[in-house]
Design a protein around this motif. Structure first.
Motif, PDB file in Angstrom:
ATOM      1  N   PHE A 193      58.631   3.169  -4.318  1.00 21.38           N
ATOM      2  CA  PHE A 193      59.502   3.228  -3.363  1.00 21.38           C
ATOM      3  C   PHE A 193      60.175   2.233  -3.303  1.00 21.38           C
ATOM      4  O   PHE A 193      60.213   0.931  -3.841  1.00 21.38           O
ATOM      5  CB  PHE A 193      58.832   3.107  -1.891  1.00 21.38           C
ATOM      6  N   ASP A 194      61.449   2.183  -2.769  1.00 21.67           N
ATOM      7  CA  ASP A 194      62.569   0.912  -2.674  1.00 21.67           C
ATOM      8  C   ASP A 194      62.129  -0.106  -1.885  1.00 21.67           C
ATOM      9  O   ASP A 194      62.375  -1.490  -2.426  1.00 21.67           O
ATOM     10  CB  ASP A 194      63.899   1.458  -2.089  1.00 21.67           C
ATOM     11  N   LYS A 195      61.559  -0.050  -0.678  1.00 17.57           N
ATOM     12  CA  LYS A 195      61.046  -1.081   0.012  1.00 17.57           C
ATOM     13  C   LYS A 195      59.647  -0.949   0.273  1.00 17.57           C
ATOM     14  O   LYS A 195      58.928  -1.994   0.728  1.00 17.57           O
ATOM     15  CB  LYS A 195      62.077  -0.908   1.366  1.00 17.57           C
ATOM     16  N   GLY A 229      64.633  11.167   0.254  1.00 11.39           N
ATOM     17  CA  GLY A 229      64.426  12.176   1.318  1.00 11.39           C
ATOM     18  C   GLY A 229      65.077  13.401   1.197  1.00 11.39           C
ATOM     19  O   GLY A 229      64.645  14.609   1.368  1.00 11.39           O
ATOM     20  N   ALA A 230      66.520  13.129   0.834  1.00 13.13           N
ATOM     21  CA  ALA A 230      67.075  14.366   0.635  1.00 13.13           C
ATOM     22  C   ALA A 230      66.657  15.354  -0.511  1.00 13.13           C
ATOM     23  O   ALA A 230      66.885  16.337  -0.384  1.00 13.13           O
ATOM     24  CB  ALA A 230      68.499  14.072   0.502  1.00 13.13           C
ATOM     25  N   GLN A 231      66.019  14.684  -1.483  1.00 17.80           N
ATOM     26  CA  GLN A 231      65.468  15.296  -2.670  1.00 17.80           C
ATOM     27  C   GLN A 231      64.460  16.237  -2.509  1.00 17.80           C
ATOM     28  O   GLN A 231      64.121  17.112  -3.070  1.00 17.80           O
ATOM     29  CB  GLN A 231      65.438  14.303  -3.972  1.00 17.80           C
ATOM     30  N   ILE A 232      63.475  15.752  -1.347  1.00 21.80           N
ATOM     31  CA  ILE A 232      62.345  16.343  -1.132  1.00 21.80           C
ATOM     32  C   ILE A 232      62.926  17.741  -0.360  1.00 21.80           C
ATOM     33  O   ILE A 232      62.476  18.931  -0.840  1.00 21.80           O
ATOM     34  CB  ILE A 232      61.697  15.613  -0.155  1.00 21.80           C
ATOM     35  N   HIS A 258      53.816   8.123   1.300  1.00 22.78           N
ATOM     36  CA  HIS A 258      53.571   7.040   2.589  1.00 22.78           C
ATOM     37  C   HIS A 258      54.029   8.153   3.602  1.00 22.78           C
ATOM     38  O   HIS A 258      54.572   9.060   3.626  1.00 22.78           O
ATOM     39  CB  HIS A 258      54.600   5.811   2.603  1.00 22.78           C
ATOM     40  N   GLY A 259      53.582   7.786   4.913  1.00 21.02           N
ATOM     41  CA  GLY A 259      53.740   8.706   5.931  1.00 21.02           C
ATOM     42  C   GLY A 259      53.407   7.885   7.255  1.00 21.02           C
ATOM     43  O   GLY A 259      52.978   6.818   7.308  1.00 21.02           O
ATOM     44  N   ASP A 260      53.696   8.749   8.428  1.00 20.27           N
ATOM     45  CA  ASP A 260      53.597   7.852   9.671  1.00 20.27           C
ATOM     46  C   ASP A 260      53.403   9.196  10.926  1.00 20.27           C
ATOM     47  O   ASP A 260      53.587  10.358  10.593  1.00 20.27           O
ATOM     48  CB  ASP A 260      54.630   7.176  10.029  1.00 20.27           C
ATOM     49  N   GLY A 278      53.224  14.637  12.348  1.00 25.37           N
ATOM     50  CA  GLY A 278      53.784  13.593  11.457  1.00 25.37           C
ATOM     51  C   GLY A 278      54.966  13.658  10.581  1.00 25.37           C
ATOM     52  O   GLY A 278      55.554  14.581  10.392  1.00 25.37           O
ATOM     53  N   ILE A 279      55.171  12.605   9.744  1.00 28.33           N
ATOM     54  CA  ILE A 279      56.181  12.706   8.823  1.00 28.33           C
ATOM     55  C   ILE A 279      56.106  11.915   7.576  1.00 28.33           C
ATOM     56  O   ILE A 279      54.520  11.326   7.378  1.00 28.33           O
ATOM     57  CB  ILE A 279      57.610  11.694   9.411  1.00 28.33           C
ATOM     58  N   VAL A 280      56.754  12.393   6.437  1.00 27.55           N
ATOM     59  CA  VAL A 280      56.338  11.857   5.096  1.00 27.55           C
ATOM     60  C   VAL A 280      57.486  11.001   4.678  1.00 27.55           C
ATOM     61  O   VAL A 280      58.774  11.443   4.972  1.00 27.55           O
ATOM     62  CB  VAL A 280      56.077  12.842   3.932  1.00 27.55           C
ATOM     63  N   TYR A 281      57.528   9.945   4.039  1.00 22.70           N
ATOM     64  CA  TYR A 281      58.635   9.171   3.449  1.00 22.70           C
ATOM     65  C   TYR A 281      59.360   9.669   2.140  1.00 22.70           C
ATOM     66  O   TYR A 281      58.399   9.772   1.277  1.00 22.70           O
ATOM     67  CB  TYR A 281      58.077   7.630   3.430  1.00 22.70           C
ATOM     68  N   GLY A 282      60.556   9.708   2.067  1.00 26.83           N
ATOM     69  CA  GLY A 282      61.157   9.767   0.828  1.00 26.83           C
ATOM     70  C   GLY A 282      61.098   8.212  -0.084  1.00 26.83           C
ATOM     71  O   GLY A 282      60.923   7.156   0.888  1.00 26.83           O
ATOM     72  N   THR A 283      61.360   8.085  -1.112  1.00 29.68           N
ATOM     73  CA  THR A 283      61.294   6.649  -1.793  1.00 29.68           C
ATOM     74  C   THR A 283      62.165   5.938  -1.076  1.00 29.68           C
ATOM     75  O   THR A 283      62.215   4.749  -1.332  1.00 29.68           O
ATOM     76  CB  THR A 283      61.416   7.127  -3.134  1.00 29.68           C
ATOM     77  N   ASP A 284      63.380   6.570  -0.584  1.00 30.55           N
ATOM     78  CA  ASP A 284      64.329   5.647  -0.172  1.00 30.55           C
ATOM     79  C   ASP A 284      64.063   5.255   1.170  1.00 30.55           C
ATOM     80  O   ASP A 284      65.028   4.657   2.010  1.00 30.55           O
ATOM     81  CB  ASP A 284      65.864   6.402  -0.336  1.00 30.55           C
ATOM     82  N   GLY A 285      62.938   5.606   1.718  1.00 27.10           N
ATOM     83  CA  GLY A 285      62.366   5.334   3.234  1.00 27.10           C
ATOM     84  C   GLY A 285      62.841   6.167   4.274  1.00 27.10           C
ATOM     85  O   GLY A 285      62.597   6.270   5.557  1.00 27.10           O
ATOM     86  N   VAL A 286      63.573   7.518   4.032  1.00 33.59           N
ATOM     87  CA  VAL A 286      64.042   8.279   4.872  1.00 33.59           C
ATOM     88  C   VAL A 286      62.705   9.105   5.057  1.00 33.59           C
ATOM     89  O   VAL A 286      61.810   9.580   4.503  1.00 33.59           O
ATOM     90  CB  VAL A 286      65.228   9.515   4.162  1.00 33.59           C
ATOM     91  N   ARG A 287      62.584   9.445   6.629  1.00 32.63           N
ATOM     92  CA  ARG A 287      61.372  10.252   7.086  1.00 32.63           C
ATOM     93  C   ARG A 287      61.791  11.675   7.274  1.00 32.63           C
ATOM     94  O   ARG A 287      62.778  11.950   7.920  1.00 32.63           O
ATOM     95  CB  ARG A 287      61.415   9.471   8.604  1.00 32.63           C
TER      96      ARG A 287
END
Length: 434
Positions: A193-195, A229-232, A258-260, A278-287
């Motif tokens: 992930f980026d961050k 996120g957009a790629q997912i 990762h998720g939340d 819940g949510i899953v994260y893209g590698t750029d942190g997009v939920r």
């Protein structure tokens, strides 16, 4: 003979066996008893024939190539070794045995002087009538419920549902998804992930899932790595395009990231969905809301997969760490419609509001136990039963130093039993990493 030919043909026999409730997934075992060589049965698998076509090919071989009696009775005897109820229904439909049917005697005059015939005693047939006279005598508009309008509507719906049949077959057992066509599996694995922290050990999970689904279970597997996120969401659309090109009998989507839990910023309005997925994260942190992913496979969004199982395995945190508590010491008709969300199952590594645990070398608890259970039990047990066993296995784990626990869960909208029975042929893995 009850609309069937005097001697069985492959087509008529196959239709009769299926109509009487035979579990089509047993076609190979039945083929063995029909003296169809294993080489022939393996050939049917390699040619990727449907289960029903494979059964018909076995019957055709039995009729044409196996010496001996080829009567309906002999076929019923062979089927009876596998499913007695199916064989019983076959014999009834073929007229080889009967079910007692009450004799219906027409109303005849009992007055001898009018008909010139002797009096025939006629048994009185009394229809089923309500035994409570106060209810049956009351006019319809007085039958009300002691509740609000919403309760009345619900009760009315229950009355309208009365008389519908379940998915249980007369031939025994519950109805299964036939899984005709290609079995399709897509794995989305976000490890770097980026961050956010790197999900070390996730590659081990991917390998195990690929080996099981792409090998023993006979799925065509596609892998996607490290998606934003957009790629997912774009990948979900790609799945729909890919499935539209082929005949797909089942789709599985595995997401590891990762998720939340859902937060207020994830909910567009008060009328948006209820928090809980819940949510899953893209590698750029997009939920990305899990519900938004699942909805794209609903019947109104993805008609090609209507009446076909869609299964989602989500390995991602959904909230806070669970440290556990101590246990006490004693402790299908034509024209019918189905709900939009039907035929889906979503399995989560952790209960809502909790975290999912992953070992940096061995991979995650959930994926490890899921793969092991599917590998061990998929031959004889349906997916819901296997996931219940996965729940038990993961719930029995605990971290040594910190005492952390994990409780998987799943939500099933399946209307039939779903079996991931092993395939003897091995489908090649398609590496489409990005």
């Amino acid at each position: 003979m009850s609309g069937y030919p005097d001697s069985p043909t492959a087509n008529s026999a196959c239709k009769l066996i299926r109509h009487c409730g035979f579990r089509i997934t047993k076609w190979s075992a039945l083929g063995a008893d029909l003296d169809v060589p294993i080489v022939k049965r393996e050939q049917f698998r390699l040619e990727r024939l449907s289960l029903e076509d494979s059964l018909e090919e076995c019957l055709d071989y039995w009729i044409r190539s196996v010496p001996g009696n080829k009567s309906w009775e002999s076929l019923c005897d062979i089927v009876e070794r596998h499913e007695k109820n199916t064989a019983k229904q076959m014999r009834v439909k073929l007229g080889l045995s009967t079910i007692p049917i009450p004799t219906v005697i027409p109303n005849l005059p009992t007055n001898n002087t009018q008909s010139g015939l002797p009096t025939i005693p006629i048994p009185t047939v009394i229809p089923n009538l309500p035994t409570n006279n106060t209810q049956s005598d009351a006019p319809d508009d007085t039958l009300v419920n002691e509740g609000n309008d919403e309760t009345d509507r619900n009760d009315l719906e229950e009355e309208e549902e009365e008389g519908k049949t379940s998915t249980a077959k007369d031939g025994g057992g519950f109805e299964e998804y036939p899984l005709r066509g290609m079995k399709h599996c897509v794995i989305i694995n976000n490890e770097k992930f980026d961050k956010l922290k790197e999900r070390r050990g996730s590659s081990e999970d991917v390998l195990k899932v690929e080996q099981l689904f792409g090998g023993k279970l006979g799925f065509v597997v596609h892998r996607r790595e490290n998606l934003k996120g957009a790629q997912i969401l774009h990948e979900i659309e790609n799945i729909k395009v890919e499935v539209e090109k082929r005949s797909v009998g089942c789709h599985v989507l595995v997401i590891m990231s990762h998720g939340d839990s859902l937060q207020q910023k994830d909910i567009a309005s008060k009328t948006d969905e209820i928090p809980g997925d819940g949510i899953v994260y893209g590698t750029d942190g997009v939920r990305i809301k899990i519900a938004d992913i699942v909805k794209k496979f609903a019947g109104n969004s993805f008609p090609k997969l209507i009446d076909k199982p869609k299964v989602f395995f989500i390995h991602a945190c959904r909230g806070e760490t669970d440290y556990g508590v101590s246990l006490p010491e004693d402790e299908e008709e034509e024209g019918e419609s189905i709900p939009t969300e039907a035929d889906m199952l979503v399995a989560y590594a952790a209960a809502y509001g909790r975290t999912a645990i992953r070992h940096r070398k061995n991979g995650s608890w959930f994926i490890q136990d899921l793969v092991n259970a599917l590998d061990k039990y998929s031959e004889d047990h349906d997916l819901v039963s296997i996931l219940t066993e996965v729940n038990a296995q993961v719930a029995g784990r605990v971290t040594k130093l910190t005492g952390k626990k994990e409780m998987p869960c799943f939500s099933s909208h399946l209307r039939k039993k779903l079996y991931f029975r092993p395939e003897s042929n091995r489908i090649g893995l398609e590496d489409t990493t990005q």
